[in-house]
Design a protein around this motif. Structure first.
Motif, PDB file in Angstrom:
ATOM      1  N   THR A 266      27.049  10.944 -21.463  1.00 34.99           N
ATOM      2  CA  THR A 266      26.062  11.503 -22.384  1.00 34.99           C
ATOM      3  C   THR A 266      26.727  11.916 -23.684  1.00 34.99           C
ATOM      4  O   THR A 266      27.910  12.249 -23.721  1.00 34.99           O
ATOM      5  N   PRO A 268      25.455  13.705 -27.831  1.00 35.88           N
ATOM      6  CA  PRO A 268      24.326  14.227 -28.603  1.00 35.88           C
ATOM      7  C   PRO A 268      23.639  13.086 -29.357  1.00 35.88           C
ATOM      8  O   PRO A 268      24.319  12.221 -29.907  1.00 35.88           O
ATOM      9  N   ALA A 308      35.704  -0.581 -17.023  1.00 29.92           N
ATOM     10  CA  ALA A 308      35.852   0.460 -16.019  1.00 29.92           C
ATOM     11  C   ALA A 308      34.549   0.729 -15.297  1.00 29.92           C
ATOM     12  O   ALA A 308      34.534   1.107 -14.135  1.00 29.92           O
ATOM     13  N   LYS A 311      27.829   0.163 -14.377  1.00 32.57           N
ATOM     14  CA  LYS A 311      26.585   0.706 -13.837  1.00 32.57           C
ATOM     15  C   LYS A 311      25.353   0.169 -14.546  1.00 32.57           C
ATOM     16  O   LYS A 311      24.340  -0.124 -13.921  1.00 32.57           O
TER      17      LYS A 311
ATOM     18  N   VAL B   8      28.829  16.978 -22.170  1.00 32.51           N
ATOM     19  CA  VAL B   8      28.376  16.151 -23.291  1.00 32.51           C
ATOM     20  C   VAL B   8      29.455  16.169 -24.356  1.00 32.51           C
ATOM     21  O   VAL B   8      29.930  17.225 -24.750  1.00 32.51           O
ATOM     22  N   ASP B   9      29.823  14.982 -24.809  1.00 36.10           N
ATOM     23  CA  ASP B   9      30.809  14.926 -25.883  1.00 36.10           C
ATOM     24  C   ASP B   9      30.142  15.309 -27.187  1.00 36.10           C
ATOM     25  O   ASP B   9      29.151  14.722 -27.581  1.00 36.10           O
ATOM     26  N   VAL B  10      30.670  16.318 -27.856  1.00 36.44           N
ATOM     27  CA  VAL B  10      30.093  16.687 -29.147  1.00 36.44           C
ATOM     28  C   VAL B  10      31.130  16.422 -30.236  1.00 36.44           C
ATOM     29  O   VAL B  10      32.317  16.465 -29.990  1.00 36.44           O
ATOM     30  N   LYS B  25      20.709  15.076 -15.678  1.00 33.65           N
ATOM     31  CA  LYS B  25      21.135  14.923 -14.293  1.00 33.65           C
ATOM     32  C   LYS B  25      22.167  13.812 -14.189  1.00 33.65           C
ATOM     33  O   LYS B  25      21.841  12.652 -14.083  1.00 33.65           O
ATOM     34  N   LEU B  26      23.405  14.216 -14.270  1.00 29.40           N
ATOM     35  CA  LEU B  26      24.459  13.250 -14.046  1.00 29.40           C
ATOM     36  C   LEU B  26      24.982  13.509 -12.649  1.00 29.40           C
ATOM     37  O   LEU B  26      25.086  14.659 -12.225  1.00 29.40           O
ATOM     38  N   THR B  27      25.303  12.436 -11.954  1.00 28.28           N
ATOM     39  CA  THR B  27      25.837  12.643 -10.609  1.00 28.28           C
ATOM     40  C   THR B  27      27.191  13.321 -10.729  1.00 28.28           C
ATOM     41  O   THR B  27      28.052  12.890 -11.486  1.00 28.28           O
ATOM     42  N   PHE B  47      44.399   4.588 -16.320  1.00 24.70           N
ATOM     43  CA  PHE B  47      43.200   3.840 -16.701  1.00 24.70           C
ATOM     44  C   PHE B  47      41.903   4.625 -16.548  1.00 24.70           C
ATOM     45  O   PHE B  47      40.844   4.105 -16.867  1.00 24.70           O
ATOM     46  N   PRO B  49      38.901   6.284 -17.562  1.00 26.20           N
ATOM     47  CA  PRO B  49      38.357   6.358 -18.932  1.00 26.20           C
ATOM     48  C   PRO B  49      38.065   7.781 -19.383  1.00 26.20           C
ATOM     49  O   PRO B  49      37.935   8.033 -20.575  1.00 26.20           O
ATOM     50  N   LYS B  50      37.942   8.709 -18.460  1.00 24.75           N
ATOM     51  CA  LYS B  50      37.656  10.091 -18.844  1.00 24.75           C
ATOM     52  C   LYS B  50      38.890  10.989 -18.735  1.00 24.75           C
ATOM     53  O   LYS B  50      38.802  12.200 -18.931  1.00 24.75           O
ATOM     54  N   ALA B  76      32.914  10.593 -14.329  1.00 24.29           N
ATOM     55  CA  ALA B  76      31.619   9.939 -14.492  1.00 24.29           C
ATOM     56  C   ALA B  76      31.278   9.077 -13.287  1.00 24.29           C
ATOM     57  O   ALA B  76      30.272   8.382 -13.271  1.00 24.29           O
ATOM     58  N   MET B  77      32.121   9.113 -12.286  1.00 16.96           N
ATOM     59  CA  MET B  77      31.938   8.317 -11.070  1.00 16.96           C
ATOM     60  C   MET B  77      31.812   6.832 -11.342  1.00 16.96           C
ATOM     61  O   MET B  77      30.996   6.142 -10.758  1.00 16.96           O
ATOM     62  N   CYS B  78      32.626   6.351 -12.277  1.00 13.01           N
ATOM     63  CA  CYS B  78      32.545   4.918 -12.554  1.00 13.01           C
ATOM     64  C   CYS B  78      33.210   4.113 -11.446  1.00 13.01           C
ATOM     65  O   CYS B  78      32.937   2.938 -11.266  1.00 13.01           O
ATOM     66  N   PHE B  80      36.321   3.259 -11.160  1.00 12.01           N
ATOM     67  CA  PHE B  80      37.386   2.361 -11.595  1.00 12.01           C
ATOM     68  C   PHE B  80      38.705   2.659 -10.882  1.00 12.01           C
ATOM     69  O   PHE B  80      39.463   1.768 -10.571  1.00 12.01           O
TER      70      PHE B  80
END
Lengths: 807, 107
Positions: A266, A268, A308, A311, B8-10, B25-27, B47, B49-50, B76-78, B80
């Motif tokens: 997510t 902004p 990566a 989804k 949330v990235d600001v 609602k993020l898992t 690797f 990504p977060k 983010a439960m990707c 990877f």
């Protein structure tokens, strides 16, 4: 036209007509004497004085004489060529004489009107001016104007309301339109706004139908998420490179939104000014056109070529996601361009006294629009960010970033009415909320604006003159104290509110510098794009074939943007309907024998109209792009550019004629056609009196004035020289007068080195309305002349005569 | 102040915490690391990504330093890490009890 060229290389037969202009000229200048004088000048066959040369009889006389006496050059000594040159040119043409074989001597605005009480000197000056005109006309050459074909396609840059309107108008007229938008959706700022003033209709409700019209229109090709990279060519034939950035979502997208549910990232949402979130795959807003999704690769987990996360790929049933999508560069050819690149809103975070970004309940007017919008992040509930409750009082602070030393100096035009509209919106939903508006002046100047202002006052909105000096926050409640002075009642106030809205101003886009370079535009000191003429050509850019619309030109509301967009579309449409334009034959012709392909001419050309081919040792002039300022000709050291109608030989002949007698008593002035010559005309119209020793030579731009002309004037013994142009930044030829400045500065240095008083060369910036500026400069220079000794004149004459010639 | 706010990235320009940040609602992920299977190749750390993982200072049975979780809220439960782990030593599962832990605050 071919018949007109019969005059070429025939013996010169010049006709001179001295106009009385009733008593306007004859009241001061002895016209009979001037015409007798003219009759004795070389090659003059006929010289007559006439009560009104511009009247039908006056013109008939010229036409008759052309035929009877086989005249092949005509001089009319009357008013300013800015007034009647077209009239007499037409008369010449009707008599079968090429219109470029005509010259005017301005003995009214520049002579009789400004020397009302010095009749003898004025007559002498008129003789001089006629002599110079005769000298120039003898060297004039017939010319035919070239025609440039106009491609019947247009490009509109920017798809806010202005760009949308312009594109729709052109497309409805039947032209193909390429509409280029930087953002993923069209709509611009108007899409973000809740309601519009003064009618209070819903912004997106009136915009969305236009947006879908654009999406559907068979004549419009829409490029979103795209930017212009390069513009080549000129009026009628622009070649534009457009970079189409990948969306990573193909046309198969049905906008179902399943991908959004799946996306784990997510961010902004820009559209909601960060008040709501979006995912890395998103559509900016519900009504977006094109109605499709886009992946923000900076946010997406699949950066740097690594996959990566898959989804969204898995969630998309139609397999519309393609991470391998590449940017595309398209080359499009168009005849006209409309620049509607819009504006940005002021960022108030630098104003520390208002605490924006420090206090959660200080918001901007754009944030307010999203909050009050039913489709916005709060569902239309005016909640304050700190506790998400409806505040019991709201303050609007005007002129944040406008009309101030701390922001921009100009008025942003829309903020007053926007605030009044916003205050009424609050009153409509929550009448109990107390509303304060802190203002400097309320500018409610448009149709229906004052009514809306009155309504706001009737609804109980409290208007207080005097902006708060400071906002202080109560840390516990996050309520705000506004402290300032009520300048009407001359008392201090401390007002407690639940939320404060900063009514932020409009600023030029950050990339307007890039756009300026791409399209060879010019900008006002405020940073907005400048029109070709502020009154009479308000949507034309100074570069031919390019037009301006919307906030890119200046801050304006929706109605004005739409009006201007339709005007720009109409102006572009005129060109495309005609299918061709003629270019005045005052463009340069390269002389390959003299050219050393140094490329200096191309460097100073404000229009990029000169193409230097170093390999083939050629310099070419793109005639359609050239505006004829002549700054290339002044830059060329080798006489390799023949500046038609303002050739070196012609201007030198004028200088020679004017300096034949009593040169040391004279000021030779070079004035640009658009500002300073017009300024001198204005001095005449206003009867501003100044010394009669000045002799003005007209060039299209002060950039045409080669240092050689100045040196030649001194070498001929001239007492003083004046070079006058438009104010820097106001040049009719974008920035050609910066070259003037450089050249004059070089000359000053040289004069200093040679021990010549540099006061004798003056540079003046004067606009068309600054007659007094011209007049007072001449008075000032006359004082310098009065102090001049014969030795000094002789010195400069000798030094420059020796120096002159250069090669 | 770029960074994250409730996941949330600001950025500098959009500085405000979005009003719906808590409703998104993020898992939420639970990262499972089978430390003794890890041979310490560091692929998952490199690797992710977060950038959720880092090398721990605990030696495992194989004599390697397995990864440990820095900030589980950012995951983010990707998946990877699971895909690239040569030793099947890491996987993620969805957290069941919603909103019980307040992780992922801004740095």
């Amino acid at each position: 036209m071919a018949t007109e060229e019969k005059t070429e290389r025939e013996a010169l037969r010049i006709g001179v007509y001295v106009c009385h202009c009733g008593l306007n000229i004859a009241g001061t200048v002895n016209c009979e004497e001037v015409s007798h004088f003219a009759a004795a000048l070389p090659h003059v066959v006929v010289a007559k004085d006439n009560r009104y040369a511009c009247s039908d009889q006056g013109q008939e006389l010229i036409k008759k004489d052309i035929k009877e006496h086989e005249l092949n050059r005509i001089v009319v000594a009357s008013c300013s060529p800015r007034l009647h040159e077209p009239t007499f040119r037409k008369a010449c043409e009707e008599a079968g004489l090429n219109k470029y074989l005509f010259e005017m001597a301005n003995i009214r605005e520049h002579c009789s009107w400004v020397h009302l009480h010095e009749k003898e000197k004025a007559t002498e000056k008129a003789k001089d001016l006629v002599k110079a005109a005769v000298a120039k006309v003898a060297l004039l050459e017939p010319a035919t104007e070239t025609e440039v074909q106009i491609l019947r396609k247009a490009m509109v840059i920017g798809a806010g309301i202005a760009g949308i309107q312009a594109a729709l108008d052109l497309a409805d007229t039947g032209y193909k339109v390429y509409l280029v938008e930087k953002e993923p959706s069209i709509g611009g700022r108007m899409a973000q706004i809740d309601k519009t003033f003064p009618t209070m209709d819903c912004s997106i409700c009136i915009l969305a139908p236009k947006m879908s019209d654009v999406g559907r229109h068979p004549n419009i090709e829409l490029f979103t998420n795209s930017e212009v990279q390069e513009v080549k060519g000129h009026i009628g034939n622009f070649k534009v490179k457009v970079l189409k950035k990948p969306r990573y979502v193909t046309h198969d997208c049905s906008a179902c939104g399943d991908c959004v549910e799946a996306c784990p990232v997510t961010a902004p949402n820009e559209f909601d000014v960060g008040l709501a979130t979006r995912r890395a795959i998103y559509t900016p807003f519900a009504q977006a056109v094109p109605s499709t999704y886009i992946i923000d690769r900076d946010m997406c987990l699949n950066k740097e070529g690594l996959m990566a996360c898959d989804k969204c790929l898995k969630a998309c049933e139609r397999e519309a996601i393609d991470f391998d999508m590449q940017p595309e560069t398209l080359e499009l050819e168009v005849g006209t361009i409309i620049v509607a690149t819009g504006a940005e809103v002021h960022d108030p975070s630098s104003l520390l006294n208002y605490g924006y970004t420090q206090y959660p309940n200080v918001i901007t007017s754009l944030e307010f629009e999203r909050l009050i919008n039913a489709g916005g992040p709060s569902g239309g509930n005016l909640i304050r960010p700190s506790d998400k409750k409806i505040p019991d009082s709201v303050a609007f602070i005007q002129c944040v970033g406008s009309r101030s030393e701390k922001g921009k100096h100009y008025c942003s035009n829309v903020c007053c009415m926007n605030t009044i509209k916003d205050s009424l919106l609050i009153k409509e939903h929550w009448p109990q909320v107390k509303i304060y508006v802190f203002y400097v002046d309320i500018r409610a100047f448009g149709k229906g604006f004052e009514d809306l202002y009155r309504r706001a006052k009737e609804e109980g909105v409290i208007f207080i003159r005097g902006l708060p000096a400071e906002i202080v926050e109560n840390h516990k409640t996050h309520d705000l104290w506004l402290i300032g002075e009520n300048t009407l009642q001359k008392e201090l106030y401390r007002v407690n509110v639940g939320m404060a809205v900063l009514s932020v101003g409009i600023e030029p886009c950050q990339d307007s510098g890039v756009i300026q370079r791409l399209f060879t535009l010019s900008r006002t000191p405020d940073g907005f794009f400048m029109e070709a003429h502020p009154k009479l050509r308000p949507v034309d850019a100074p570069t031919g074939g390019i037009f301006l619309a919307g906030c890119a030109e200046s801050p304006k509301d929706i109605k004005d943007s739409v009006t201007q967009a339709s005007a720009a579309a109409a102006r572009a449409g005129i060109l495309m309907a005609q299918g061709k334009v003629t270019v005045e034959a005052i463009t340069p012709i390269p002389i390959p024998e003299n050219c050393r392909v140094c490329g200096l001419c191309a460097q100073v050309c404000p229009y990029n109209a000169i193409i230097v081919d170093k390999e083939r040792k050629l310099v070419k002039v793109a005639e359609a792009a050239c505006a004829g300022c002549g700054t290339c000709g002044a830059e060329c050291q080798f006489e390799a550019l023949h500046m038609r109608h303002f050739t070196n030989a012609q201007i030198t002949a004028q200088i020679d004629a004017l300096t034949e007698e009593h040169a040391d008593e004279k000021i030779i002035a070079f004035c640009c056609n658009w500002c300073s010559y017009a300024g001198a005309d204005f001095a005449g119209v206003s009867r501003m009196q100044y010394p009669p020793n000045v002799r003005i030579i007209r060039t299209m731009c002060s950039g045409r004035v080669s240092p050689a002309f100045v040196e030649h004037a001194f070498a001929r013994g001239a007492g003083a020289v004046l070079v006058a142009g438009c104010h820097p930044g106001d040049c009719h030829y974008i920035d050609a007068n910066y070259q003037t400045q450089k050249r004059i500065e070089r000359l000053w240095k040289k004069m200093e080195g040679l021990g010549i008083d540099k006061e004798r060369l003056q540079l003046l910036w004067a606009s068309a309305s600054e007659g007094e500026r011209v007049a007072s400069k001449i008075r000032e220079m006359q004082a310098t002349l009065n102090k001049l000794t014969p030795e000094e004149v002789e010195k400069s004459r000798a030094v420059f005569a020796r120096n002159h010639g250069r090669g | 102040m770029p960074g994250t706010m409730d996941g949330v990235d600001v950025s500098q320009k959009l500085w405000r915490k979005p009003l719906d940040a808590e409703k998104v609602k993020l898992t939420k992920a639970k990262i499972q690391i089978i430390t003794d299977l890890c041979k310490g190749c560091g692929f998952c750390i490199e690797f992710c990504p977060k950038k959720v993982l880092e090398r721990s200072d605990q030696i495992n049975k194989k004599g390697a330093y397995p990864p440990r979780v820095v900030d589980e809220g950012k995951c983010a439960m990707c998946g990877f890490c699971t895909a690239i782990c040569p030793d099947f030593a890491i996987y993620t599962v969805e957290k069941t009890c919603e909103g019980s832990s307040k992780d992922g605050e801004d740095k």
